[in-house]
Design a protein around this motif. Structure first.
Motif, mmCIF file in Angstrom:
data_model
loop_
_atom_site.group_PDB
_atom_site.id
_atom_site.type_symbol
_atom_site.label_atom_id
_atom_site.label_comp_id
_atom_site.label_asym_id
_atom_site.label_seq_id
_atom_site.Cartn_x
_atom_site.Cartn_y
_atom_site.Cartn_z
ATOM 1 N N UNK A 150 0.825 -1.201 0.000
ATOM 2 C CA UNK A 150 0.000 0.000 0.000
ATOM 3 C C UNK A 150 0.867 1.262 0.000
ATOM 4 N N UNK A 151 1.931 1.254 0.805
ATOM 5 C CA UNK A 151 2.819 2.413 0.866
ATOM 6 C C UNK A 151 3.586 2.597 -0.433
ATOM 7 N N UNK A 152 3.971 1.473 -1.055
ATOM 8 C CA UNK A 152 4.675 1.541 -2.336
ATOM 9 C C UNK A 152 3.761 2.159 -3.390
ATOM 10 N N UNK A 202 8.313 9.392 -9.668
ATOM 11 C CA UNK A 202 9.232 8.310 -10.012
ATOM 12 C C UNK A 202 8.909 7.719 -11.392
ATOM 13 N N UNK A 203 9.983 7.339 -12.121
ATOM 14 C CA UNK A 203 9.834 6.794 -13.466
ATOM 15 C C UNK A 203 9.935 5.282 -13.504
ATOM 16 N N UNK A 204 10.698 4.704 -12.579
ATOM 17 C CA UNK A 204 10.946 3.253 -12.603
ATOM 18 C C UNK A 204 11.205 2.748 -11.176
ATOM 19 N N UNK A 205 11.191 1.413 -11.054
ATOM 20 C CA UNK A 205 11.354 0.785 -9.746
ATOM 21 C C UNK A 205 12.679 1.163 -9.083
ATOM 22 N N UNK A 206 13.717 1.243 -9.868
ATOM 23 C CA UNK A 206 15.046 1.507 -9.310
ATOM 24 C C UNK A 206 15.151 2.890 -8.659
ATOM 25 N N UNK A 207 14.199 3.770 -8.937
ATOM 26 C CA UNK A 207 14.222 5.096 -8.318
ATOM 27 C C UNK A 207 13.618 5.095 -6.917
ATOM 28 N N UNK A 208 12.959 4.010 -6.561
ATOM 29 C CA UNK A 208 12.386 3.893 -5.220
ATOM 30 C C UNK A 208 13.494 3.406 -4.283
ATOM 31 N N UNK A 209 14.101 4.319 -3.570
ATOM 32 C CA UNK A 209 15.281 3.990 -2.773
ATOM 33 C C UNK A 209 14.993 3.748 -1.294
ATOM 34 N N UNK A 210 13.718 3.727 -0.913
ATOM 35 C CA UNK A 210 13.414 3.508 0.499
ATOM 36 C C UNK A 210 12.430 2.363 0.726
ATOM 37 N N UNK A 211 12.450 1.383 -0.202
ATOM 38 C CA UNK A 211 11.611 0.200 0.019
ATOM 39 C C UNK A 211 12.078 -0.516 1.284
ATOM 40 N N UNK A 212 13.376 -0.445 1.516
ATOM 41 C CA UNK A 212 13.970 -0.908 2.770
ATOM 42 C C UNK A 212 14.512 0.329 3.460
#
Length: 308
Positions: A31-33, A42-52
């Protein structure tokens, strides 16, 4: 991602436990993602730097520099946003803790030319905040950010609380300077404890007592010694401190037992000299057997801590 989180967590937890820092780990929920992607930033998954994400809670901002240095040496630092780096008007108070985007360090040589995504390519975020900041962040997140409504007054109050947090952190950084500007009031108990501290420092400066017996926490030593004298002293505490100092100055360093604490040694001296006695029923004397062997008069004490 789970393996990256586990390996990073083990390293960071070791660093925090060694220094007594609080530590928090979280992995973003689906849900947060989704909410983050829906921000449109954000354009792509790799730009999400705080999944962890990890949060290291340092006691004061004095420890921030060392903590940053640790993460820069222990991990590959991809990005760093330091406290105060982002432009902010002087009347604006918002989240401003240091944040770092890191990756695991130490890629095996055989993986250097890899064409696949590995644990060494997973980004994770590290937030470094003071104890006051962390308290604000946790409460504010629940009260405003995750609220069912948007209310100017609630946001205003959250900012005011954040201003108080910044003030607290600033006061801690310049604690001694600010304390020097405060008008002092007379308080006999505080003055007596300070006399004990000053007297103790004098003993070590003049080599009257082996340096190995220096208390780790001189303030706690003074508190305990004051309680001992106040509860069990025959005269007033100030007089007991003077008599204690005279006793120590007459001792030889060869008379010391290195296996006991300074507190126990002073207790024995005071009791043997008749400056204190077993008077308070609610006070327990922490006396080792070795002390009893050296000061037989302590056998008259009824309230002794049972070390067995």
């Amino acid at each position: 991602m789970d393996k990256t989180a586990r390996l990073a967590r083990e390293q960071i937890l070791g660093f925090c436990e060694e220094r007594g820092y609080a530590f928090k780990y979280r992995k973003k929920s689906l849900e947060s993602i989704s909410e983050k992607i829906e921000t449109g930033r954000f354009k792509r998954w790799t730009e999400l730097d705080d999944l962890i994400a990890f949060t290291v809670v340092i006691p004061t901002l004095r420890e921030e520099k060392e903590t940053i240095q640790y993460f820069r040496s222990a991990f590959d630092c991809i990005k760093q946003t330091t406290r105060g780096e982002k432009k902010k008007a002087p009347d604006v108070f918002r989240f401003d803790s240091t944040r770092m985007t890191c990756r695991l360090k130490g890629i095996p040589e055989e993986m250097l030319d890899r064409s696949y995504f590995s644990i060494y390519d997973v980004d994770f975020e590290v937030q470094i905040c003071s104890a006051f900041e962390h308290a604000w962040s946790v409460t504010n997140h629940a009260l405003t950010y995750k609220s069912d409504s948007i209310d100017w007054r609630r946001s205003r109050l959250a900012s005011q609380i954040k201003a108080s947090v910044e003030q607290l952190d600033t006061l801690i950084l310049c604690f001694d300077t600010v304390a020097g500007e405060i008008t002092k009031s007379d308080h006999s108990m505080t003055e007596d404890k300070n006399r004990i501290v000053e007297t103790c420092h004098t003993w070590f400066e003049r080599n009257l007592i082996p340096p190995e017996l220096m208390p780790k926490d001189i303030s706690r030593f003074a508190d305990n010694l004051y309680t001992l004298m106040n509860k069990n002293g025959k005269g007033n505490t100030r007089q007991s401190i003077e008599e204690m100092n005279n006793l120590v100055q007459k001792q030889k360093q060869t008379d010391f037992l290195m296996s006991i604490s300074l507190f126990q040694y002073i207790t024995a001296l005071l009791f043997e000299a008749g400056i204190i006695e077993d008077r308070a029923k609610d006070y327990v004397f922490p006396i080792f057997t070795e002390v009893l062997d050296m000061f037989p008069s302590l056998a008259a004490v009824n309230h002794i801590f049972n070390f067995e």
